[in-house]
Design a protein around this motif. Structure first.
Motif, PDB file in Angstrom:
ATOM      1  N   LYS A   3      30.124  -8.441 -49.119  1.00 39.57           N
ATOM      2  CA  LYS A   3      29.927  -7.075 -49.603  1.00 39.57           C
ATOM      3  C   LYS A   3      29.306  -7.041 -50.994  1.00 39.57           C
ATOM      4  O   LYS A   3      28.448  -6.194 -51.271  1.00 39.57           O
ATOM      5  CB  LYS A   3      31.259  -6.320 -49.588  1.00 39.57           C
ATOM      6  N   VAL A   4      29.749  -7.942 -51.881  1.00 40.64           N
ATOM      7  CA  VAL A   4      29.230  -7.962 -53.252  1.00 40.64           C
ATOM      8  C   VAL A   4      28.977  -9.400 -53.694  1.00 40.64           C
ATOM      9  O   VAL A   4      29.842 -10.269 -53.519  1.00 40.64           O
ATOM     10  CB  VAL A   4      30.204  -7.291 -54.245  1.00 40.64           C
ATOM     11  N   TYR A  85      25.666  -5.630 -52.089  1.00 42.53           N
ATOM     12  CA  TYR A  85      25.501  -5.142 -53.462  1.00 42.53           C
ATOM     13  C   TYR A  85      25.558  -6.327 -54.429  1.00 42.53           C
ATOM     14  O   TYR A  85      26.096  -7.399 -54.107  1.00 42.53           O
ATOM     15  CB  TYR A  85      26.586  -4.126 -53.819  1.00 42.53           C
ATOM     16  N   PHE A 104      32.450  -0.471 -54.882  1.00 46.81           N
ATOM     17  CA  PHE A 104      31.830  -0.705 -53.574  1.00 46.81           C
ATOM     18  C   PHE A 104      32.089   0.451 -52.620  1.00 46.81           C
ATOM     19  O   PHE A 104      31.161   0.946 -51.968  1.00 46.81           O
ATOM     20  CB  PHE A 104      32.345  -2.019 -52.965  1.00 46.81           C
ATOM     21  N   LYS A 108      29.445   3.034 -50.950  1.00 42.40           N
ATOM     22  CA  LYS A 108      29.320   3.231 -49.503  1.00 42.40           C
ATOM     23  C   LYS A 108      29.534   4.696 -49.120  1.00 42.40           C
ATOM     24  O   LYS A 108      28.860   5.221 -48.229  1.00 42.40           O
ATOM     25  CB  LYS A 108      30.323   2.343 -48.765  1.00 42.40           C
ATOM     26  N   LYS A 174      22.602  -1.905 -55.203  1.00 36.52           N
ATOM     27  CA  LYS A 174      22.271  -2.255 -53.823  1.00 36.52           C
ATOM     28  C   LYS A 174      21.161  -3.309 -53.841  1.00 36.52           C
ATOM     29  O   LYS A 174      20.086  -3.096 -54.395  1.00 36.52           O
ATOM     30  CB  LYS A 174      21.831  -1.023 -53.038  1.00 36.52           C
TER      31      LYS A 174
END
Length: 351
Positions: A3-4, A85, A104, A108, A174
């Protein structure tokens, strides 16, 4: 799915690195990768990174063969990232436990290109989590235009970074947005954050905020992004900053270039007031700015004070002429009453 991607340039930060890494590996958002770029540290920093990698396979270590500087290190991190991201953290700073989770899921929620927090705490070398009772527990989408973004002046004429923090590390970005628009850091150890942000907003990113996320910044001189500066490095870095800002806005956002030039000239003015080698700085930066502008000399800052200063630079006027501009506006600010100065600032005369 990652995710990151958290990108950490590392340089001689053995005293603070463990606290930084602890704050990242203990994030409540677990689907992350941690990309650490060791920039030829001469202390124990690399050994600390190896120790943490043995315990956590989310940590990726990249070791430079030669010193690159923080701008290039962040570009290396972006190139090697795979997360949805990107996040940046300085090697002597630290996050609140929910920092990445809060940003996050707000990103989203609003499908944001950038999500940031106002909850940035700044302290001395040895400090821990500060009192944060005044933090607002909210998240929201930013409604802005480029001119409104640049109009960040208080009634006293002081640039207000708190309205839109310009540092890259209080945000997530992003990755698709960054890659698609080929946004990179300039080769510089300071103001690379500001230029990265100014270049990003040219492309009208969707921006959201979550003030529950908290970032703790140490104001020390040993950070990867801070070092003792010479006039030569000031000239080199301000030239790089001006070149990137001027060319990007001239090509991509011509109608807003005057606001970007305002922001650049504010930084020039702030530095000029405190440096010792004023004559060398002015002469060399003037030559460099004039070469960058070349025949594209039909654009100027929006604020008249800054415009007069800018004209001195690009037309390579004498340092006495430049200082006379500064002196004139200082006299005005001392002699006129506050309410009148407020009106002058509202009408883009003064900063």
């Amino acid at each position: 799915m990652i995710k990151v991607s958290v990108i950490i340039p590392v340089y001689n930060s053995e005293k603070y690195l463990e606290k930084c890494l602890d704050s990242v590996v203990n994030q409540t958002l677990k689907e992350i990768e941690i990309i650490c770029i060791d920039d030829c540290s001469s202390d124990n920093s690399y050994s600390i990174l190896e120790k943490y990698r043995e315990k956590d396979n989310r940590i990726i270590i990249i070791k430079n063969k030669t010193n690159q500087g923080i701008g290039k290190n962040r570009n290396i991190g972006i190139k090697n990232a795979s997360g949805e991201y990107l996040a940046f953290i300085d090697n002597d700073d630290f996050y609140s436990n929910n920092f990445l989770y809060d940003l996050f899921y707000t990103a989203k929620k609003y499908d944001s290109d950038i999500c940031y927090t106002h909850s940035i705490f700044r302290g001395s070398e040895d400090y821990d989590i500060l009192d944060d009772n005044d933090i607002k527990n909210d998240d929201y989408l930013i409604d802005y235009t480029l001119p409104s973004y640049f109009y960040l002046y208080s009634d006293k004429g002081v640039y207000n970074d708190r309205l839109w923090p310009w540092e890259v590390w209080g945000k997530i970005w992003k990755r698709e947005f960054i890659i698609k628009n080929n946004i990179t850091f300039i080769d510089s150890n300071y103001f690379e954050d500001l230029v990265f942000l100014l270049e990003s907003i040219v492309y009208s990113p969707k921006i959201s905020v979550n003030n529950n996320a908290k970032y703790y910044n140490r104001n020390i001189v040993t950070s990867a992004g801070r070092s003792k500066r010479s006039v030569e490095s000031d000239i080199r870095n301000y030239t790089a900053m001006f070149g990137r800002i001027f060319n990007i806005y001239y090509q991509k956002s011509y109608k807003n270039i005057s606001y970007a030039l305002d922001r650049f000239m504010i930084e020039v003015y702030k530095l000029y007031e405190k440096i010792e080698n004023k004559e060398i700085f002015y002469k060399e930066l003037s030559n460099n700015m004039s070469n960058i502008v070349s025949d594209k000399n039909n654009v100027y800052p929006n604020i008249k004070m800054l415009k007069a200063m800018y004209i001195c630079f690009i037309n390579k006027k004498t340092i006495k002429q430049f200082e006379s501009v500064i002196f004139r506006y200082k006299i005005i600010t001392k002699m006129l009453p506050r309410f009148f100065l407020k009106e002058l600032r509202k009408n883009s005369i003064l900063i």
